[in-house]
Design a protein around this motif. Structure first.
Motif, PDB file in Angstrom:
ATOM      1  N   ARG A 396       0.834  -1.209   0.000  1.00  0.00           N
ATOM      2  CA  ARG A 396       0.000   0.000   0.000  1.00  0.00           C
ATOM      3  C   ARG A 396       0.865   1.255   0.000  1.00  0.00           C
ATOM      4  NH1 ARG A 396      -3.334  -2.815   4.082  1.00  0.00           N
ATOM      5  NH2 ARG A 396      -4.274  -4.353   2.706  1.00  0.00           N
ATOM      6  N   SER A 397       1.833   1.287   0.939  1.00  0.00           N
ATOM      7  CA  SER A 397       2.642   2.506   1.053  1.00  0.00           C
ATOM      8  C   SER A 397       3.842   2.482   0.111  1.00  0.00           C
ATOM      9  CB  SER A 397       3.134   2.660   2.496  1.00  0.00           C
ATOM     10  OG  SER A 397       3.979   1.570   2.813  1.00  0.00           O
ATOM     11  N   ASP A 399       6.630   1.251   1.007  1.00  0.00           N
ATOM     12  CA  ASP A 399       7.806   1.223   1.886  1.00  0.00           C
ATOM     13  C   ASP A 399       8.491  -0.139   1.831  1.00  0.00           C
ATOM     14  OD1 ASP A 399       7.089   3.726   2.605  1.00  0.00           O
ATOM     15  OD2 ASP A 399       6.248   3.177   4.582  1.00  0.00           O
TER      16      ASP A 399
END
Ligand code: AMP
Length: 421
Positions: A396-397, A399
């Protein structure tokens, strides 16, 4: 491709969750009411149903999958469960083993009927039986259980219909009253009904021929012909249902298609099911065990069609298997071995993990992770491996973080637990 047999159906991943829900809700409920599960064979001797279900029923006359096996025995695929459960109860002397014999069974049944929506040649039933209790309170308890089942499943708009078909004491007079009431009109009924009038007049109520219905609706009602004992019994069943606040309607047409019923019969009907709207049906069968050669013990039970319960479930129920918690990707051969080991370790740690089996490009693997909607991806490459690490990407991010190979299971367990909260 060789197609499936007419009237049979596959239960596919998209709907199997609804089946599991019906099964788990029923199982929990049955156990709460004190029922124990029994599993009996799908094949039985043909005579069990000829004698049990009844020679004059449509099931035995027209619908049995019966055959002669290689040893010359007449065998049938079971069309219903009650005779099998009665047989098992007697054969294994369950009366000695159980304080109250309350049994349930799930499984496929077979009837050679004309297939249509909600009607199949192989279908599935859940079946509930109580042996050895004649008190009308148990009739009401079994009906209450059936009602609890449809309401706990959230099935909208169920309708409970009940009737009493009397007993061997009062039924002959009722049969005569039916024939007398028809008089010469019997010749206007279908051929099946004419045969029924001669052999088993009660079965006339099973008739589905549209032209016959007006005459059948005008026939006498069995509740008006009950002997004193049956009348008192039926009144007590009604009183219990009133006490429980369960709404019902008395229908004189509800004789059910089987010969063994005595006194109470009932059905729960669903809405939006088309012509096949009976979700479940059952009743009392006080003479069946003795007729089958067992001890003289009464019985009562019901069977529900799982296909129809699944069909009637509210729309919200049902999802396919959810996305994995983690998707593991690998770049290069040594990495693939580590990846397969890691997936196994993750699954053992109760984390839903998935992997690409085909050794495709990283891009193809990431695409698959995306398609499965995995929230986390583990990337195992030669470079990270040489440092004893793997990379974790939050989809999602975006990262990324490197985690030690020895720490990764604990790390992902923490992330999966946080995500599933
Ligand atoms: P019965 O054993 O005929 O009393 O049926 C009990 C329940 O089993 C019915 O209310 C239906 O829900 C289900 N059922 C009976 N026959 C079929 C069939 N051919 N296909 C699907 N469900 C059935």
């Amino acid at each position: 491709m060789i197609p499936a047999i007419r009237g049979t159906h596959d239960i596919l991943p998209a709907e199997v969750e609804r089946w599991q829900r019906v099964e788990s809700v029923s199982r929990r409920l049955f156990e709460r009411y004190g029922y124990a599960e029994v599993r009996t064979p799908i094949i039985e001797r043909e005579e069990l149903f000829a004698k049990g279900t009844g020679e004059t029923t449509d099931i035995v006359q027209k619908e049995m999958y019966a055959f002669t096996d290689k040893g010359g025995e007449r065998i049938t695929l079971r069309p219903e469960a009650t005779p099998s459960l009665v047989r098992a109860f007697v054969e294994h002397n369950l009366e000695q083993a159980m304080a109250t014999a309350k049994l349930y069974l799930f499984g496929p049944m077979f009837r050679y009927e004309r297939p249509q929506k909600g009607r199949y040649r192989q279908f599935h039933q859940l079946d509930v039986e109580v042996f050895g209790v004649s008190d009308p309170a148990v009739d009401a308890e079994v009906i209450d259980l059936a009602w609890a089942l449809v309401t706990e499943l959230g099935i909208p708009g169920p309708e409970l219909v009940i009737n009493s078909v009397g007993c061997p004491v009062c039924r002959p007079a009722f049969g005569e009253a039916l024939v007398a009431s028809l008089g010469s009109d019997v010749s206007r009924l279908c051929a099946d009904c004419q045969r029924r009038a001669a052999t088993n007049p009660l079965r006339i109520f099973d008739c589905k021929v549209p032209e016959d219905q007006a005459l059948i609706d005008a026939l006498p009602h069995s509740v008006d012909y009950l002997c004193e004992a049956c009348r008192v019994h039926f009144a007590s069943v009604e009183r219990h249902l009133d006490m429980y606040g369960i709404p019902y309607r008395v229908s004189h047409r509800l004789v059910r298609g089987l010969d063994y019923y005595t006194r109470t019969t009932f059905e729960i009907l669903g809405t939006n099911l088309g012509a096949q709207n009976a979700l479940l049906g059952g009743g009392r069968y006080d003479g069946l065990m003795k007729d089958l050669g067992g001890p003289d013990r009464v019985g009562i039970g019901f069977a529900a069609g799982l296909e129809r319960l699944v069909l009637a479930l509210p729309e919200t129920a049902g999802r396919q298997v959810g996305p994995p918690d983690v998707f593991v990707t690998a770049i290069g051969e040594p990495a693939r071995d580590v990846a397969f080991q890691l997936v196994r370790e993750l699954r053992q740690a109760a984390i839903r993990a998935d992997i690409d089996y085909e050794g495709r490009s990283v891009r193809a693997q990431m695409k698959r992770a995306d398609r499965l909607a995995a929230p986390l991806v583990v990337i195992i490459g030669d470079e990270e491996l040489s440092r004893g690490q793997v990379r974790v990407k939050d989809m999602r991010s975006g990262d990324q973080v490197d985690v030690a190979r020895t720490e990764i299971v604990a790390f992902l367990r923490g992330r999966a637990a946080a995500a599933n909260k």
